[in-house]
Design a protein around this motif. Structure first.
Motif, PDB file in Angstrom:
ATOM      1  N   ARG A 121       8.303   7.968   9.321  1.00  0.00           N
ATOM      2  CA  ARG A 121       7.994   8.652  10.783  1.00  0.00           C
ATOM      3  C   ARG A 121       8.380   7.550  11.672  1.00  0.00           C
ATOM      4  O   ARG A 121       8.443   6.305  11.467  1.00  0.00           O
ATOM      5  CB  ARG A 121       6.807   9.204  11.065  1.00  0.00           C
ATOM      6  N   THR A 122       8.332   7.912  12.997  1.00  0.00           N
ATOM      7  CA  THR A 122       8.248   7.015  14.157  1.00  0.00           C
ATOM      8  C   THR A 122       6.704   6.743  14.386  1.00  0.00           C
ATOM      9  O   THR A 122       6.102   7.511  14.965  1.00  0.00           O
ATOM     10  CB  THR A 122       8.850   7.479  15.223  1.00  0.00           C
ATOM     11  N   PHE A 123       6.410   5.374  14.243  1.00  0.00           N
ATOM     12  CA  PHE A 123       4.861   5.131  14.480  1.00  0.00           C
ATOM     13  C   PHE A 123       4.500   4.709  15.737  1.00  0.00           C
ATOM     14  O   PHE A 123       3.546   4.239  15.924  1.00  0.00           O
ATOM     15  CB  PHE A 123       4.651   4.073  13.319  1.00  0.00           C
ATOM     16  N   ASN A 181       5.501  -4.516  13.965  1.00  0.00           N
ATOM     17  CA  ASN A 181       6.143  -3.144  14.419  1.00  0.00           C
ATOM     18  C   ASN A 181       7.664  -2.964  13.663  1.00  0.00           C
ATOM     19  O   ASN A 181       7.896  -2.063  13.150  1.00  0.00           O
ATOM     20  CB  ASN A 181       6.206  -3.091  15.923  1.00  0.00           C
ATOM     21  N   ALA A 182       8.204  -4.267  13.836  1.00  0.00           N
ATOM     22  CA  ALA A 182       9.632  -4.373  13.259  1.00  0.00           C
ATOM     23  C   ALA A 182       9.737  -4.122  11.891  1.00  0.00           C
ATOM     24  O   ALA A 182      10.664  -3.330  11.372  1.00  0.00           O
ATOM     25  CB  ALA A 182       9.929  -5.848  13.613  1.00  0.00           C
ATOM     26  N   LYS A 183       8.560  -4.424  11.016  1.00  0.00           N
ATOM     27  CA  LYS A 183       8.472  -4.051   9.608  1.00  0.00           C
ATOM     28  C   LYS A 183       7.756  -2.947   9.364  1.00  0.00           C
ATOM     29  O   LYS A 183       7.606  -2.634   8.130  1.00  0.00           O
ATOM     30  CB  LYS A 183       8.071  -5.317   9.138  1.00  0.00           C
ATOM     31  N   THR A 184       7.171  -2.490  10.337  1.00  0.00           N
ATOM     32  CA  THR A 184       6.248  -1.032  10.212  1.00  0.00           C
ATOM     33  C   THR A 184       5.078  -1.576   8.994  1.00  0.00           C
ATOM     34  O   THR A 184       5.099  -0.522   8.220  1.00  0.00           O
ATOM     35  CB  THR A 184       6.921   0.346   9.836  1.00  0.00           C
ATOM     36  N   THR A 185       4.804  -2.576   9.286  1.00  0.00           N
ATOM     37  CA  THR A 185       3.538  -3.092   8.405  1.00  0.00           C
ATOM     38  C   THR A 185       2.376  -3.519   8.939  1.00  0.00           C
ATOM     39  O   THR A 185       2.518  -3.941  10.127  1.00  0.00           O
ATOM     40  CB  THR A 185       4.204  -4.475   7.749  1.00  0.00           C
ATOM     41  N   GLU A 217     -20.047  -8.335  -2.036  1.00  0.00           N
ATOM     42  CA  GLU A 217     -20.252  -6.855  -1.641  1.00  0.00           C
ATOM     43  C   GLU A 217     -18.990  -6.322  -0.721  1.00  0.00           C
ATOM     44  O   GLU A 217     -18.953  -5.285  -0.518  1.00  0.00           O
ATOM     45  CB  GLU A 217     -21.417  -6.860  -0.402  1.00  0.00           C
ATOM     46  N   ASP A 218     -17.892  -7.249  -0.617  1.00  0.00           N
ATOM     47  CA  ASP A 218     -16.619  -6.836  -0.366  1.00  0.00           C
ATOM     48  C   ASP A 218     -15.738  -6.221  -1.306  1.00  0.00           C
ATOM     49  O   ASP A 218     -14.794  -5.350  -1.006  1.00  0.00           O
ATOM     50  CB  ASP A 218     -15.758  -7.900   0.361  1.00  0.00           C
ATOM     51  N   THR A 219     -16.034  -6.054  -2.462  1.00  0.00           N
ATOM     52  CA  THR A 219     -15.680  -5.490  -3.423  1.00  0.00           C
ATOM     53  C   THR A 219     -15.365  -4.138  -3.351  1.00  0.00           C
ATOM     54  O   THR A 219     -16.531  -3.155  -3.025  1.00  0.00           O
ATOM     55  CB  THR A 219     -16.145  -5.754  -4.951  1.00  0.00           C
ATOM     56  N   ALA A 220     -14.273  -3.470  -3.467  1.00  0.00           N
ATOM     57  CA  ALA A 220     -13.887  -2.017  -3.221  1.00  0.00           C
ATOM     58  C   ALA A 220     -12.424  -1.773  -3.418  1.00  0.00           C
ATOM     59  O   ALA A 220     -11.754  -2.624  -3.554  1.00  0.00           O
ATOM     60  CB  ALA A 220     -14.527  -1.617  -1.999  1.00  0.00           C
ATOM     61  N   ILE A 221     -12.097  -0.340  -3.478  1.00  0.00           N
ATOM     62  CA  ILE A 221     -10.666  -0.113  -3.242  1.00  0.00           C
ATOM     63  C   ILE A 221     -10.479  -0.225  -1.767  1.00  0.00           C
ATOM     64  O   ILE A 221     -11.219   0.481  -1.027  1.00  0.00           O
ATOM     65  CB  ILE A 221     -10.315   1.289  -3.989  1.00  0.00           C
ATOM     66  N   TYR A 222      -9.216  -0.767  -1.320  1.00  0.00           N
ATOM     67  CA  TYR A 222      -8.996  -0.582  -0.030  1.00  0.00           C
ATOM     68  C   TYR A 222      -7.657   0.228   0.282  1.00  0.00           C
ATOM     69  O   TYR A 222      -6.854   0.283  -0.216  1.00  0.00           O
ATOM     70  CB  TYR A 222      -8.679  -2.085   0.551  1.00  0.00           C
ATOM     71  N   TYR A 223      -8.105   0.980   1.279  1.00  0.00           N
ATOM     72  CA  TYR A 223      -6.782   2.148   1.805  1.00  0.00           C
ATOM     73  C   TYR A 223      -6.551   1.852   3.025  1.00  0.00           C
ATOM     74  O   TYR A 223      -7.182   1.610   4.056  1.00  0.00           O
ATOM     75  CB  TYR A 223      -7.748   3.713   1.512  1.00  0.00           C
ATOM     76  N   CYS A 224      -5.091   1.970   3.174  1.00  0.00           N
ATOM     77  CA  CYS A 224      -4.613   2.162   4.556  1.00  0.00           C
ATOM     78  C   CYS A 224      -4.227   3.498   4.993  1.00  0.00           C
ATOM     79  O   CYS A 224      -4.256   4.396   3.900  1.00  0.00           O
ATOM     80  CB  CYS A 224      -3.217   1.606   4.324  1.00  0.00           C
ATOM     81  N   ALA A 225      -4.466   3.909   6.174  1.00  0.00           N
ATOM     82  CA  ALA A 225      -4.349   5.225   6.564  1.00  0.00           C
ATOM     83  C   ALA A 225      -3.907   5.145   8.007  1.00  0.00           C
ATOM     84  O   ALA A 225      -3.706   4.396   8.582  1.00  0.00           O
ATOM     85  CB  ALA A 225      -6.006   5.935   6.872  1.00  0.00           C
ATOM     86  N   ALA A 226      -3.047   6.533   8.344  1.00  0.00           N
ATOM     87  CA  ALA A 226      -2.537   6.644   9.530  1.00  0.00           C
ATOM     88  C   ALA A 226      -2.883   7.988  10.290  1.00  0.00           C
ATOM     89  O   ALA A 226      -3.121   9.038   9.329  1.00  0.00           O
ATOM     90  CB  ALA A 226      -1.107   6.688   9.478  1.00  0.00           C
ATOM     91  N   LYS A 227      -2.829   7.904  11.661  1.00  0.00           N
ATOM     92  CA  LYS A 227      -3.226   9.165  12.269  1.00  0.00           C
ATOM     93  C   LYS A 227      -2.396   9.244  13.464  1.00  0.00           C
ATOM     94  O   LYS A 227      -2.066   8.217  13.992  1.00  0.00           O
ATOM     95  CB  LYS A 227      -4.748   9.132  12.825  1.00  0.00           C
ATOM     96  N   GLU A 228      -2.087  10.178  13.751  1.00  0.00           N
ATOM     97  CA  GLU A 228      -1.287  10.449  15.197  1.00  0.00           C
ATOM     98  C   GLU A 228      -2.265  10.180  16.296  1.00  0.00           C
ATOM     99  O   GLU A 228      -3.452  10.610  16.371  1.00  0.00           O
ATOM    100  CB  GLU A 228      -0.438  11.703  15.227  1.00  0.00           C
ATOM    101  N   GLN A 280       7.154  13.237   6.941  1.00  0.00           N
ATOM    102  CA  GLN A 280       6.091  12.922   6.031  1.00  0.00           C
ATOM    103  C   GLN A 280       6.012  11.383   5.881  1.00  0.00           C
ATOM    104  O   GLN A 280       7.008  10.665   6.013  1.00  0.00           O
ATOM    105  CB  GLN A 280       6.234  13.567   4.511  1.00  0.00           C
ATOM    106  N   VAL A 281       4.609  11.036   5.966  1.00  0.00           N
ATOM    107  CA  VAL A 281       4.489   9.429   6.235  1.00  0.00           C
ATOM    108  C   VAL A 281       4.036   9.028   4.789  1.00  0.00           C
ATOM    109  O   VAL A 281       3.056   9.631   4.073  1.00  0.00           O
ATOM    110  CB  VAL A 281       3.264   9.172   7.378  1.00  0.00           C
ATOM    111  N   GLN A 282       4.457   7.841   4.441  1.00  0.00           N
ATOM    112  CA  GLN A 282       4.015   7.224   2.994  1.00  0.00           C
ATOM    113  C   GLN A 282       3.700   5.869   3.408  1.00  0.00           C
ATOM    114  O   GLN A 282       4.076   5.083   4.634  1.00  0.00           O
ATOM    115  CB  GLN A 282       5.382   6.882   2.278  1.00  0.00           C
ATOM    116  N   LEU A 283       2.703   5.665   2.851  1.00  0.00           N
ATOM    117  CA  LEU A 283       1.961   4.497   3.083  1.00  0.00           C
ATOM    118  C   LEU A 283       1.758   3.706   1.517  1.00  0.00           C
ATOM    119  O   LEU A 283       1.214   4.381   0.867  1.00  0.00           O
ATOM    120  CB  LEU A 283       0.515   4.723   3.780  1.00  0.00           C
ATOM    121  N   VAL A 284       2.173   2.367   1.550  1.00  0.00           N
ATOM    122  CA  VAL A 284       2.015   1.587   0.251  1.00  0.00           C
ATOM    123  C   VAL A 284       1.290   0.326   0.316  1.00  0.00           C
ATOM    124  O   VAL A 284       1.725  -0.553   1.468  1.00  0.00           O
ATOM    125  CB  VAL A 284       3.327   1.307  -0.410  1.00  0.00           C
TER     126      VAL A 284
END
Length: 124
Positions: free
Chosen positions: A27-29, A74-78, A89-100, A1-5
């Motif tokens: 995971r290994t990214f 890559n070393a920090k997986t960040t 107009e840039d006001t919003a909730i910003y989400y990080c996402a990952a895909k294989e 399972q992947v966790q993104l914070v």
């Protein structure tokens, strides 16, 4: 399972800058693509930028090129999103996402994993 914070959101005046961070774990990214999206209440989720873990190839929403920069450590997986010359107009909730996979996509439905989001508010 992947966790993104995600972190780094906040309140900033128009013309200011913010840097968002997304720490990935679980995971290994090396074969993943990471993306940033944003969403305002009542609107669809909007693509901001994406980057491949391995080769660093990036893609941006046309309207944001030149103001936003995506990068990864890559070393920090960040993954980072540097946002300059911010506008209300840039006001919003910003989400990080990952895909294989290495295909750098701007389509939200292609991403399997999502963070909880971080609020960015730009005042005029």
């Amino acid at each position: 399972q992947v966790q993104l914070v995600e972190s780094g959101g906040g309140l900033v005046q128009a013309g200011g800058s913010l840097r968002l961070s997304c720490v990935a774990s679980g995971r290994t990214f090396s074969t993943y693509t990471m993306g940033w999206f944003r969403q305002d209440p009542g609107k669809e989720r909007e693509f901001v930028a994406a980057i491949g873990w391995t080769d660093g190839r990036s893609k941006y929403a046309d309207s944001l090129k030149g103001r936003f920069t995506i990068s990864r450590d890559n070393a920090k997986t960040t993954v980072y999103l540097q946002m300059n010359s911010l506008k209300p107009e840039d006001t919003a909730i910003y989400y990080c996402a990952a895909k294989e996979g290495a295909f750098v996509s701007g389509t939200p439905s292609r991403y399997e994993y999502w963070g909880q989001g971080t609020q960015v508010t730009v005042s005029s």
